[in-house]
Scaffold this motif. Structure first.
Motif, PDB file in Angstrom:
ATOM      1  N   THR A 212       0.807  -1.221   0.000  1.00 48.76           N
ATOM      2  CA  THR A 212       0.000   0.000   0.000  1.00 48.76           C
ATOM      3  C   THR A 212       0.845   1.278   0.000  1.00 48.76           C
ATOM      4  O   THR A 212       0.318   2.365  -0.212  1.00 48.76           O
ATOM      5  CB  THR A 212      -0.988  -0.063   1.185  1.00 48.76           C
ATOM      6  OG1 THR A 212      -2.044   0.835   0.918  1.00 48.76           O
ATOM      7  CG2 THR A 212      -0.339   0.291   2.483  1.00 48.76           C
ATOM      8  N   ILE A 223      -1.958   3.665  -5.473  1.00 48.51           N
ATOM      9  CA  ILE A 223      -2.345   2.521  -4.640  1.00 48.51           C
ATOM     10  C   ILE A 223      -2.778   3.105  -3.293  1.00 48.51           C
ATOM     11  O   ILE A 223      -2.025   3.869  -2.679  1.00 48.51           O
ATOM     12  CB  ILE A 223      -1.165   1.550  -4.424  1.00 48.51           C
ATOM     13  CG1 ILE A 223      -0.575   1.070  -5.764  1.00 48.51           C
ATOM     14  CG2 ILE A 223      -1.582   0.368  -3.554  1.00 48.51           C
ATOM     15  CD1 ILE A 223      -1.488   0.208  -6.607  1.00 48.51           C
ATOM     16  N   THR A 224      -3.981   2.762  -2.855  1.00 51.61           N
ATOM     17  CA  THR A 224      -4.478   3.341  -1.596  1.00 51.61           C
ATOM     18  C   THR A 224      -4.738   2.244  -0.561  1.00 51.61           C
ATOM     19  O   THR A 224      -5.024   1.095  -0.920  1.00 51.61           O
ATOM     20  CB  THR A 224      -5.779   4.141  -1.829  1.00 51.61           C
ATOM     21  OG1 THR A 224      -6.685   3.299  -2.533  1.00 51.61           O
ATOM     22  CG2 THR A 224      -5.524   5.393  -2.644  1.00 51.61           C
ATOM     23  N   PRO A 225      -4.640   2.603   0.722  1.00 49.39           N
ATOM     24  CA  PRO A 225      -4.841   1.604   1.774  1.00 49.39           C
ATOM     25  C   PRO A 225      -6.323   1.374   2.096  1.00 49.39           C
ATOM     26  O   PRO A 225      -7.080   2.335   2.215  1.00 49.39           O
ATOM     27  CB  PRO A 225      -4.148   2.238   2.988  1.00 49.39           C
ATOM     28  CG  PRO A 225      -4.138   3.709   2.713  1.00 49.39           C
ATOM     29  CD  PRO A 225      -4.225   3.909   1.239  1.00 49.39           C
ATOM     30  N   LEU A 305      -3.271  -3.081   6.258  1.00 47.24           N
ATOM     31  CA  LEU A 305      -3.672  -2.199   5.153  1.00 47.24           C
ATOM     32  C   LEU A 305      -3.575  -2.942   3.827  1.00 47.24           C
ATOM     33  O   LEU A 305      -2.480  -3.328   3.400  1.00 47.24           O
ATOM     34  CB  LEU A 305      -2.788  -0.953   5.133  1.00 47.24           C
ATOM     35  CG  LEU A 305      -2.808  -0.125   6.434  1.00 47.24           C
ATOM     36  CD1 LEU A 305      -1.820   1.039   6.341  1.00 47.24           C
ATOM     37  CD2 LEU A 305      -4.205   0.369   6.768  1.00 47.24           C
ATOM     38  N   ARG A 306      -4.738  -3.147   3.200  1.00 46.88           N
ATOM     39  CA  ARG A 306      -4.768  -3.830   1.894  1.00 46.88           C
ATOM     40  C   ARG A 306      -4.408  -2.833   0.792  1.00 46.88           C
ATOM     41  O   ARG A 306      -4.979  -1.740   0.756  1.00 46.88           O
ATOM     42  CB  ARG A 306      -6.155  -4.384   1.607  1.00 46.88           C
ATOM     43  CG  ARG A 306      -6.733  -5.302   2.679  1.00 46.88           C
ATOM     44  CD  ARG A 306      -8.149  -5.714   2.277  1.00 46.88           C
ATOM     45  NE  ARG A 306      -8.823  -6.510   3.302  1.00 46.88           N
ATOM     46  CZ  ARG A 306      -9.659  -6.006   4.205  1.00 46.88           C
ATOM     47  NH1 ARG A 306      -9.909  -4.703   4.239  1.00 46.88           N
ATOM     48  NH2 ARG A 306     -10.239  -6.792   5.076  1.00 46.88           N
ATOM     49  N   PRO A 307      -3.511  -3.206  -0.110  1.00 46.09           N
ATOM     50  CA  PRO A 307      -3.117  -2.279  -1.182  1.00 46.09           C
ATOM     51  C   PRO A 307      -4.085  -2.340  -2.361  1.00 46.09           C
ATOM     52  O   PRO A 307      -4.176  -3.356  -3.038  1.00 46.09           O
ATOM     53  CB  PRO A 307      -1.728  -2.797  -1.598  1.00 46.09           C
ATOM     54  CG  PRO A 307      -1.659  -4.218  -1.126  1.00 46.09           C
ATOM     55  CD  PRO A 307      -2.728  -4.464  -0.118  1.00 46.09           C
ATOM     56  N   ARG A 308      -4.806  -1.239  -2.604  1.00 48.46           N
ATOM     57  CA  ARG A 308      -5.847  -1.256  -3.645  1.00 48.46           C
ATOM     58  C   ARG A 308      -5.561  -0.247  -4.746  1.00 48.46           C
ATOM     59  O   ARG A 308      -5.334   0.937  -4.480  1.00 48.46           O
ATOM     60  CB  ARG A 308      -7.206  -0.928  -3.011  1.00 48.46           C
ATOM     61  CG  ARG A 308      -8.367  -1.085  -3.978  1.00 48.46           C
ATOM     62  CD  ARG A 308      -9.698  -0.702  -3.329  1.00 48.46           C
ATOM     63  NE  ARG A 308     -10.815  -1.072  -4.182  1.00 48.46           N
ATOM     64  CZ  ARG A 308     -11.222  -0.380  -5.237  1.00 48.46           C
ATOM     65  NH1 ARG A 308     -10.615   0.757  -5.560  1.00 48.46           N
ATOM     66  NH2 ARG A 308     -12.237  -0.801  -5.967  1.00 48.46           N
ATOM     67  N   THR A 329       2.096  -5.082  -7.407  1.00 44.37           N
ATOM     68  CA  THR A 329       1.429  -4.433  -6.268  1.00 44.37           C
ATOM     69  C   THR A 329      -0.084  -4.406  -6.513  1.00 44.37           C
ATOM     70  O   THR A 329      -0.578  -4.997  -7.478  1.00 44.37           O
ATOM     71  CB  THR A 329       2.029  -3.016  -6.064  1.00 44.37           C
ATOM     72  OG1 THR A 329       1.479  -2.450  -4.872  1.00 44.37           O
ATOM     73  CG2 THR A 329       1.754  -2.093  -7.241  1.00 44.37           C
ATOM     74  N   TYR A 332      -4.616  -6.003  -3.143  1.00 44.49           N
ATOM     75  CA  TYR A 332      -5.874  -5.724  -2.428  1.00 44.49           C
ATOM     76  C   TYR A 332      -6.255  -6.867  -1.479  1.00 44.49           C
ATOM     77  O   TYR A 332      -5.520  -7.161  -0.561  1.00 44.49           O
ATOM     78  CB  TYR A 332      -6.963  -5.410  -3.465  1.00 44.49           C
ATOM     79  CG  TYR A 332      -8.254  -4.868  -2.905  1.00 44.49           C
ATOM     80  CD1 TYR A 332      -8.292  -4.099  -1.747  1.00 44.49           C
ATOM     81  CD2 TYR A 332      -9.477  -5.129  -3.555  1.00 44.49           C
ATOM     82  CE1 TYR A 332      -9.489  -3.604  -1.248  1.00 44.49           C
ATOM     83  CE2 TYR A 332     -10.676  -4.626  -3.069  1.00 44.49           C
ATOM     84  CZ  TYR A 332     -10.679  -3.883  -1.914  1.00 44.49           C
ATOM     85  OH  TYR A 332     -11.862  -3.404  -1.439  1.00 44.49           O
TER      86      TYR A 332
END
Ligand SMILES: Cc1cc2nc3c(=O)[nH]c(=O)nc-3n(C[C@H](O)[C@H](O)[C@H](O)COP(=O)(O)OP(=O)(O)OC[C@H]3O[C@@H](n4cnc5c(N)ncnc54)[C@H](O)[C@@H]3O)c2cc1C
Length: 375
Positions: A212, A223-225, A305-308, A329, A332
């Motif tokens: 993330t 990429i957002t958490p 924190l999932r990387p989305r 990356t 998610y």
């Protein structure tokens, strides 16, 4: 740190970075350096539930579904290899998953899922409420019915991290922990190194696997958490053998008597906190699945924190704008599931210099702001 050189630098020592490092070494790339800001696997990869469930929530056959199923199916051989290499059992549990319908609407949804997956020749069973309760007596009497997915399984992700870290060590990969990559060094359109908190590493190829935090190193793609909280209960003897999933929550039984209850899905920035509201919601979801949860002690809680990426899909493959930069990356909710195939495909792209069509839908270039020039 004196200036060092590596053939490939991997940024991030989560399940993705570690899996790629191992795959590169197994393909004969010896000079790999993995740089991790904290400890190996200490972020999302340790927070996860370890569920390998491509079928449970899939409403159709698409590129992502194909990728996820292929990756899940690599786990039995990965578990055997890691046991041979390291002596560590990653506790791949092949009992399967039950997906409960706890309302009439849930039941309509599972019927549709059953129909398309049966038509597609996938392994799935539709169970009456009585049959589901016979299989797992702990589930709620309010269950309308359930799907059983015999091939959707689980792994102990923290043991997986330990095994990967041991394997990478045995394979002679340099791992620099407590070391932050501050920026990429680019000459024209070509990677020439990375600047870290302990000095410079020169290299021609970089894998960006910083979960993330990837956008701190390169802004695009963003990429957002997405925060996920988890409650860990103790259940000895274990309440269930299957992973039990509902449209609102899940229970994951571990061999040592821990029962993981998850999760939340929150846009809370980088605040990796456990909150009263989060825990209350997880417990509500768990009690809906099984009232017996009420008697279990809570032994731990955590958040990760999932990387989305903006479209929720992973970001995989070479960057069209900078030669030598590869992305791995944006995994998610599915980074544990997707790790084995991600490692195979990214290491192949680096070593063979060509990418398989499987990666095309997940290319980082889908977010590129550069206009495509027509000639
Ligand atoms: C509560 C929860 C439950 C989940 N359950 C599941 C599940 O059941 N199944 C599943 O498949 N997935 C699950 N996931 C998702 C899964 O955990 C992630 O998709 C996966 O761990 C992502 O792996 P990663 O290696 O990309 O990221 P991470 O594990 O976050 O690793 C990235 C690493 O990069 C390092 N880093 C960041 N910036 C830098 C820098 N500048 N320099 C050096 N290092 C840096 C970080 O310190 C970190 O260790 C879950 C996630 C959560 C939070």
């Amino acid at each position: 740190m004196r200036e060092i050189h590596a053939d490939v630098v991997i940024i991030g020592g989560g399940v993705i970075g570690l899996s790629i490092a191992r795959a590169l070494a197994r393909r004969g790339v010896r000079d790999v350096c993995l740089v991790e800001r904290g400890g190996l696997g200490a972020e999302a990869s340790s927070a996860a539930g370890g569920m390998l469930l491509p079928q449970v929530e899939a409403d159709g056959h698409d590129d992502f579904f194909a990728l996820a199923c292929r990756s899940r199916d690599l786990y039995p051989s990965l578990a055997a290899e890691l046991r041979d290499e390291t002596g560590i059992d990653i506790e791949l549990d092949t009992t399967g998953t039950l997906y409960l319908a706890l309302t009439e609407q849930d039941y309509e949804d599972i019927e549709q899922r059953y129909e398309w997956q049966t038509r597609a020749g996938l392994a799935v069973e539709l169970l009456t409420s009585a049959a589901a309760r016979e299989l797992e007596p702990c589930i709620s009497e309010a269950t309308f019915g359930a799907l059983r997915f015999p091939n959707d399984i689980q792994v102990e992700n923290r043991r997986l991290i330990t095994a990967l870290a041991n394997s990478v060590n045995t394979l002679g990969i340099t791992t620099l922990t407590e070391t932050t990559v501050e920026r990429l060094i680019v000459d024209g359109h070509r990677i020439t190194g990375v600047q870290t908190s302990r000095g410079e590493i020169s290299c021609q190829r970089i894998v960006l696997a910083a979960g993330t935090w990837s956008s701190f190193i390169r802004r695009i793609p963003a990429i957002t958490p997405v925060r996920g909280q988890m409650v860990c209960l103790e259940s000895k003897p274990q309440l269930t053998r299957h992973v039990i999933f509902s449209p609102r929550g899940y229970l994951v039984p571990r061999q040592d008597g821990r029962l993981l209850a998850g999760s939340t899905s929150e846009n809370a920035g980088f605040a990796k906190r456990v909150t009263a509201g989060g825990v209350a919601m997880i417990l509500r979801q768990s009690l809906e699945i099984s009232p017996s949860v009420a008697n279990l002690p809570i032994v731990d809680t955590w958040a990760g924190l999932r990387p989305r990426a903006a479209d929720g899909l992973p970001v995989l493959g070479p960057c069209g704008e900078i030669d030598g930069l590869f992305y791995a990356t944006g995994h998610y909710r599915n980074g544990i599931l997707l790790a084995p195939l991600t490692a195979e495909l990214i290491s192949e792209a680096i070593v063979a210099g060509k990418t398989t069509p499987l990666l095309a839908p997940f290319s980082p270039d889908r977010f590129s702001t550069q206009p495509v020039l027509s000639v």
